[in-house]
Design an enzyme around this catalytic site. Sequence first.
Site, PDB file in Angstrom:
ATOM      1  N   ASN A 244       0.857  -1.239  -0.015  1.00  0.00           N
ATOM      2  CA  ASN A 244      -0.126   0.102  -0.074  1.00  0.00           C
ATOM      3  C   ASN A 244       0.952   1.197   0.046  1.00  0.00           C
ATOM      4  O   ASN A 244       1.454   1.552   0.914  1.00  0.00           O
ATOM      5  CB  ASN A 244      -0.928  -0.050   1.151  1.00  0.00           C
ATOM      6  CG  ASN A 244      -1.446   1.247   1.350  1.00  0.00           C
ATOM      7  OD1 ASN A 244      -1.879   2.185   0.430  1.00  0.00           O
ATOM      8  ND2 ASN A 244      -2.278   1.482   2.598  1.00  0.00           N
TER       9      ASN A 244
ATOM     10  N   LYS B 135       0.393   4.224  -0.428  1.00  0.00           N
ATOM     11  CA  LYS B 135      -0.239   5.546   0.295  1.00  0.00           C
ATOM     12  C   LYS B 135      -0.092   6.584  -0.671  1.00  0.00           C
ATOM     13  O   LYS B 135      -0.009   6.522  -1.956  1.00  0.00           O
ATOM     14  CB  LYS B 135       0.154   5.430   1.573  1.00  0.00           C
ATOM     15  CG  LYS B 135      -0.352   4.526   2.627  1.00  0.00           C
ATOM     16  CD  LYS B 135       0.121   4.747   3.923  1.00  0.00           C
ATOM     17  CE  LYS B 135      -0.360   3.657   4.758  1.00  0.00           C
ATOM     18  NZ  LYS B 135      -0.342   3.685   6.114  1.00  0.00           N
TER      19      LYS B 135
ATOM     20  N   HIS C  10      -9.665   2.219   5.043  1.00  0.00           N
ATOM     21  CA  HIS C  10      -8.598   2.496   5.941  1.00  0.00           C
ATOM     22  C   HIS C  10      -8.802   3.426   7.038  1.00  0.00           C
ATOM     23  O   HIS C  10      -9.471   4.533   6.605  1.00  0.00           O
ATOM     24  CB  HIS C  10      -7.397   2.976   4.981  1.00  0.00           C
ATOM     25  CG  HIS C  10      -6.066   2.720   5.580  1.00  0.00           C
ATOM     26  ND1 HIS C  10      -5.575   3.538   6.346  1.00  0.00           N
ATOM     27  CD2 HIS C  10      -5.011   1.635   5.290  1.00  0.00           C
ATOM     28  CE1 HIS C  10      -4.222   3.253   6.866  1.00  0.00           C
ATOM     29  NE2 HIS C  10      -4.039   2.364   6.157  1.00  0.00           N
TER      30      HIS C  10
ATOM     31  N   GLU D 113      -5.883  -3.782  11.492  1.00  0.00           N
ATOM     32  CA  GLU D 113      -5.032  -2.952  11.338  1.00  0.00           C
ATOM     33  C   GLU D 113      -4.804  -2.036  12.776  1.00  0.00           C
ATOM     34  O   GLU D 113      -5.637  -1.088  12.618  1.00  0.00           O
ATOM     35  CB  GLU D 113      -4.769  -1.605  10.204  1.00  0.00           C
ATOM     36  CG  GLU D 113      -4.502  -2.507   8.872  1.00  0.00           C
ATOM     37  CD  GLU D 113      -4.061  -1.574   7.944  1.00  0.00           C
ATOM     38  OE1 GLU D 113      -2.747  -2.066   7.358  1.00  0.00           O
ATOM     39  OE2 GLU D 113      -4.500  -0.738   7.624  1.00  0.00           O
TER      40      GLU D 113
ATOM     41  N   GLY E 151       2.669  -0.751   4.640  1.00  0.00           N
ATOM     42  CA  GLY E 151       2.560   0.643   4.196  1.00  0.00           C
ATOM     43  C   GLY E 151       4.052   0.990   4.095  1.00  0.00           C
ATOM     44  O   GLY E 151       4.631   0.855   2.953  1.00  0.00           O
TER      45      GLY E 151
END
Length: 230
Positions: free
Chosen positions: A9, A11, A98, A154, A213
Site C-alpha cells: 500500500n 499510500k 483504511h 490494522e 505501508g
Amino acid sequence: MNKYWVVANWKLNNTYSTAEEWLRFFYDTYTPSDRISVGIAPSFTELGLVSHTVKRNADLPVQIMAQDVSRFNVGKYTGEVGAFQLLEHGVSHCIVGHSERRQYFNESNDVINEKIERLLNYDITPLIAVSEIEQVQSVCEKGFDLSRLTWAYEPISAIGTGNPADPHVVASFLKSMNHLVGEDAYILYGGSVTAETVKPYLAFEQVDGFLVGGASVKANEFIDLLHSIL
Ligand code: PGA
C-alpha cells in the site's frame, strides 16, 4: 495452507518515475514463491503504469489494486474515481475503510459500506481495513456475501509507528473476526510490518498475509520483507 497475501500500500508516495524504478527492481530481483501472492496498490496517477507493467509480466502474477474508490457510480462528482474506471485498469482488489480515510476524510461506516457495494457491483474484491470489531459488525450487518470480502486488521497504534502489534493479540482479534466473517475469510494484518518484524506473525494460522505501508514504498525493503516470509 493458504498462500500469504502481501499487499504493498504505497499510500501517498511514489511518482511515475520512482514507480517505474520500483517495478523494474521488483521484476529483476524478486524470487517468486508459491507461498506468496503479491498485490500493489499505487496512487491513481500510477495505476496505469502498474497495470501495464503487471500485464506485460504475466508470468509473475501480481494483483493490481487500488487504495480507494468513489462511493458514487458515475457522473457529476469532481475528483472522484469510480469502480468502473478501476475495472478498466484490471484492478482486482481495492482497499476500503483504511483508518487514514476514516481519520482524515471523515469516512463513516455508512460511506465504507457504500464503497463496498460499488466494488462488488463491478466484481472488484474489497479489502476492508478495520481497527475495531464494531467496524467489522457494521459491514456484516449489511448482508453482503461474506465470501466476496477480504479483510485487514490494522490496530491504529501500530500503523506507521514502528510498533507492530503483539502477534498473540492480533491472532486473538482475528479469531473473533472469524466468528463474524467466516472461518475461510482472508484476513491480513497491517501495522509496521517489515522484514525485521514479520516473522512472529507467521506462527499464527489466523494471519493470512500482510498489508504493508512504509516498508512497501521502496522496492528493496518490500522485497526483503517478501523474502523473509519464505
Ligand atoms: P505501515 O502501514 O506498514 O506503514 O504501518 C500499514 C497500513 O496502513 O496499511
